[in-house]
Design an enzyme around this catalytic site. Structure first.
Site, short mmCIF file in Angstrom:
data_model
loop_
_atom_site.label_atom_id
_atom_site.label_comp_id
_atom_site.label_asym_id
_atom_site.label_seq_id
_atom_site.Cartn_x
_atom_site.Cartn_y
_atom_site.Cartn_z
N GLY A 238 28.15 -41.24 18.60
CA GLY A 238 28.94 -41.30 17.37
C GLY A 238 30.43 -41.10 17.50
O GLY A 238 31.17 -41.24 16.53
N GLU A 288 24.66 -39.32 23.76
CA GLU A 288 24.29 -40.73 23.68
C GLU A 288 25.45 -41.58 23.16
O GLU A 288 25.32 -42.26 22.15
CB GLU A 288 23.09 -40.88 22.73
CG GLU A 288 21.91 -39.99 23.07
CD GLU A 288 20.96 -39.80 21.89
OE1 GLU A 288 21.22 -40.32 20.78
OE2 GLU A 288 19.93 -39.13 22.08
N PRO A 289 26.58 -41.57 23.84
CA PRO A 289 27.69 -42.37 23.34
C PRO A 289 27.47 -43.87 23.59
O PRO A 289 27.02 -44.26 24.66
CB PRO A 289 28.89 -41.87 24.15
CG PRO A 289 28.29 -41.35 25.42
CD PRO A 289 26.90 -40.87 25.09
N GLY A 290 27.76 -44.68 22.60
CA GLY A 290 27.68 -46.12 22.75
C GLY A 290 29.06 -46.72 22.58
O GLY A 290 29.74 -47.12 23.52
N ARG A 291 29.53 -46.71 21.32
CA ARG A 291 30.83 -47.29 20.98
C ARG A 291 31.96 -46.73 21.85
O ARG A 291 32.80 -47.46 22.33
CB ARG A 291 31.13 -46.99 19.50
CG ARG A 291 32.38 -47.68 18.96
CD ARG A 291 32.73 -47.13 17.58
NE ARG A 291 31.61 -47.13 16.68
CZ ARG A 291 31.26 -48.14 15.88
NH1 ARG A 291 31.98 -49.23 15.85
NH2 ARG A 291 30.21 -48.04 15.08
N CYS A 357 30.18 -71.07 6.68
CA CYS A 357 30.18 -71.31 5.24
C CYS A 357 29.80 -70.07 4.45
O CYS A 357 28.74 -70.00 3.83
CB CYS A 357 29.23 -72.45 4.92
SG CYS A 357 29.54 -73.86 5.99
N GLU A 358 30.63 -69.05 4.52
CA GLU A 358 30.44 -67.80 3.78
C GLU A 358 31.85 -67.25 3.51
O GLU A 358 32.69 -67.24 4.42
CB GLU A 358 29.74 -66.73 4.64
CG GLU A 358 28.41 -67.11 5.22
CD GLU A 358 27.23 -66.68 4.35
OE1 GLU A 358 27.43 -65.94 3.37
OE2 GLU A 358 26.12 -67.12 4.67
C1 LIG Z 1 23.37 -46.03 17.82
C2 LIG Z 1 22.95 -44.75 18.37
C3 LIG Z 1 23.79 -44.06 19.25
C4 LIG Z 1 25.16 -44.55 19.63
O1 LIG Z 1 26.06 -44.49 18.57
P1 LIG Z 1 27.61 -44.74 18.84
O2 LIG Z 1 28.25 -44.56 17.53
O3 LIG Z 1 27.73 -46.14 19.34
O4 LIG Z 1 28.06 -43.73 19.84
C5 LIG Z 1 23.32 -42.87 19.79
N1 LIG Z 1 22.11 -42.38 19.47
C6 LIG Z 1 21.28 -43.02 18.63
C7 LIG Z 1 19.96 -42.44 18.32
C8 LIG Z 1 21.67 -44.22 18.04
O5 LIG Z 1 20.86 -44.84 17.19
#
Ligand SMILES: *Cc1c(COP(=O)(O)O)cnc(C)c1O
Length: 432
Positions: A238, A288-291, A357-358
Site C-alpha cells: 500500500g 507486500e509492496p506492489g506499486r 469509443c468511450e
Molecule cells: C494489491 C495488494 C497488495 C499490493 O498493494 P500495493 O498498493 O500495490 O502495494 C498487497 N497485498 C495484498 C493482499 C493486495 O491485495
C-alpha cells in the site's frame, strides 16, 4: 527516486533514448527501468534492516516474467492473488515456497495447485474459505499453511476503489471476529496456523494509517503467537508513490528539498514509525509492496496523432488509450505527462484522449501542457504499476509492447501483439 530524465533534450530511461526506442518498436510502448526496481527494493530492505522481515512483491502490480525475475534475483518473495500469478512466478524461476496467496475468492483448482506447489502460506479471507482449504488439503493428505487476514477497520484515506481495510470493504475478517476464527482453525486437522495478515489499501501517501493499523493489530498478533505459535505478521502493501511531480522526483535532491510535511512517504519514514512496535512483537514481519516497487519504474509512451480544436476545448488525440492504461478512467488516476523531446516554447490547455469509443478514454483533462504536435511522442510517467497488467483488447486493439532497460540495454520483454494472434482461437473455432 527513479532513472527517467532528459539528456540532450530527449527523455531517457537510464541510458536509453525513448525517442529512439519508438522508432524501433512503435507505440504505445511500456518502458521499465530495471535499475529503478532494484533501487526501490534495496531502499525498502535497507530501511527494514533492523527487523526480521521478508519482502513479498505483490505480483499483480506488474506480472511480466522479466519484472518478476528482477525481483527474484534480489531475493524477493511474492504475494499472489491467483493461480495464474503463481504459475507466472514459477515460470520466471521463482520459489513457490516464498509465495503468499491472498484474495477473497480462491477456487478449488487454485487451492489444490498451490498446495501441490508448496506455497509458503494462504492468506485466508473468510471462515468459509478456511473450511474449504482444510477440506481440500485433507483430500490430498496434506496440511496447508494458513494465516487469516484481519480487517482492522482503519481508514486508509485513499480512493474508495483501492481502500481495503474498512469494515464495509469485502476484504478480511472483522477485527471483532478474528480470534474466534483462529480458535476454530486450531481445531482443524489439515491446516496449520502460521501467521496473521492485513492490508489496508493502496496508494497511501501518509504514514498515519499504517501506524494506526500496526498499533491496533500488533497486540493481536502477539496474542496469537502465544496462543497458537504463529510465526509471522504480514502488514500488507500500500505504500504510495509520487504521481504529480513524477519526473522531478527522479534525483535524490528532490526528496531532500521537500519540507518534512510535503515529503512523500519513503521507506525510511515508514520504517521509522512502525519498526519499533513490530520489533517488539518478536514475529517475522512480511511486507507486500506492489506499486512502490514498480510504479515509478515504468512509463507508457504514446504518439500524438491529431490535434482537434473544438469550440470548448483542444483535444490531442494519441495512439494509446484506456485499454492500454486504465488508471485515469478507472479511479481518476493521475499520470504526469511530459514530451519525449524537450522542444516546446508554448504551453496550452488540453485534453489528451485516446481513440477508444468511450468518453472516459482520456489521460488528462484541462491540463496545461507543452503544445505537442501530431507525430510527437509523450510519456505518461509512473505507469509501471497497474498499467500493462490491466490492459485489454477492447476495440480489438492489440496489447502494447513492453521493454526492460538495463543501463544502455533495452530488451523487448513482451512483443507487441499482432492481430493474427489476437483472433487466432476465434478463427479456429469459426473454421473448425
Ligand atoms: C494489491 C495488494 C497488495 C499490493 O498493494 P500495493 O498498493 O500495490 O502495494 C498487497 N497485498 C495484498 C493482499 C493486495 O491485495
Amino acid at each position: 527516486m527513479h532513472e527517467f530524465s532528459y539528456k540532450n533534450g530527449s527523455l531517457h530511461c537510464e541510458d536509453v533514448d525513448l525517442q529512439a526506442l519508438t522508432t524501433e518498436h512503435g507505440s504505445p510502448l511500456y518502458v521499465y527501468s530495471a535499475g529503478t526496481i532494484r533501487q526501490n527494493y534495496l531502499a525498502m530492505s535497507q530501511a527494514l534492516a533492523g527487523l526480521d522481515h521478508e519482502i513479498a512483491y505483490a505480483v499483480k502490480a506488474n506480472s511480466n516474467l522479466s519484472v518478476i525475475n528482477v525481483l527474484r534475483e534480489l531475493g524477493s518473495g511474492f504475494d499472489i492473488v491467483s493461480g495464474g500469478e503463481l504459475f507466472r512466478v514459477i515460470k520466471a524461476g521463482g520459489d513457490p515456497g516464498k509465495c503468499t496467496f491472498a484474495g477473497v475468492g480462491k477456487t478449488e483448482e487454485e487451492i489444490r495447485y498451490s498446495i501441490e506447489q508448496g506455497i509458503y502460506c494462504f492468506n485466508v479471507e473468510s471462515e468459509e474459505e478456511l473450511i474449504e482449504i482444510n477440506r481440500i488439503a485433507a483430500t490430498m493428505g496434506k496440511v496447508a499453511p494458513i494465516a487469516v487476514r484481519v480487517n482492522p477497520n482503519v481508514d486508509a484515506k485513499t480512493h474508495k476503489y483501492i481502500s481495503t481495510g474498512k469494515s464495509e470493504n469485502k476484504f478480511g475478517v472483522d477485527f471483532e471476529y478474528i480470534e474466534g476464527v483462529y480458535e476454530r482453525a486450531s481445531a482443524l486437522e489439515n491446516v496449520h496456523l502460521k501467521g496473521l495478515q492485513m492490508h489496508i489499501g493502496s496508494q497511501l501517501t501518509s504514514v498515519k494509517p499504517f501506524v494506526e493499523a500496526v498499533e491496533k493489530v500488533t497486540p493481536l498478533a502477539v496474542k496469537l503467537k502465544e496462543a497458537y505459535g504463529i510465526e509471522f505478521f504480514s502488514i500488507g502493501g500500500g505504500i504510495g508513490i509520487v504521481y504529480e511531480d513524477a519526473l522531478a522526483s527522479g534525483p535524490e535532491s528532490w526528496w531532500t528539498e521537500q519540507s518534512e510535511e510535503d515529503r512523500p512517504l519513503t521507506p525510511a519514514l515508514y520504517a521509522e514509525k512502525i519498526v519499533p512496535t513490530l520489533k517488539e512483537s518478536g514475529l517475522k514481519i512480511l511486507l507486500e509492496p506492489g506499486r512502490y516497487m514498480v510504479g515509478n519504474a515504468g512509463v507508457m509512451i504514446t504518439k500524438c496523432l491529431y490535434e482537434k480544436k473544438g469550440s470548448a476545448k483542444t483535444f490531442k488525440i494519441v495512439d494509446g488509450a484506456m485499454n492500454d492504461l486504465i488508471r485515469p478512467a478507472l479511479y481518476e488516476g493521475h499520470h504526469e505527462i511530459v514530451p519525449v523531446k524537450e522542444q516546446y516554447d508554448e504551453k496550452v490547455l488540453m485534453d489528451i484522449v485516446g481513440p477508444v469509443c468511450e468518453s472516459g478514454d482520456f489521460f488528462c483533462q484541462n491540463r496545461e501542457l507543452p503544445n505537442v504536435q501530431p507525430g510527437d511522442f509523450i510519456a505518461l510517467m509512473s505507469a509501471g504499476a497497474y498499467g500493462f497488467v490491466m490492459a485489454s483488447n477492447y476495440n480489438t486493439r492489440p496489447y502494447p509492447a513492453e521493454i526492460l532497460v538495463n543501463g544502455e540495454d533495452a530488451k523487448v520483454i513482451k512483443p507487441r501483439q499482432v492481430l493474427e494472434e489476437l483472433i487466432e482461437d476465434e478463427l479456429e473455432a469459426l473454421n473448425g
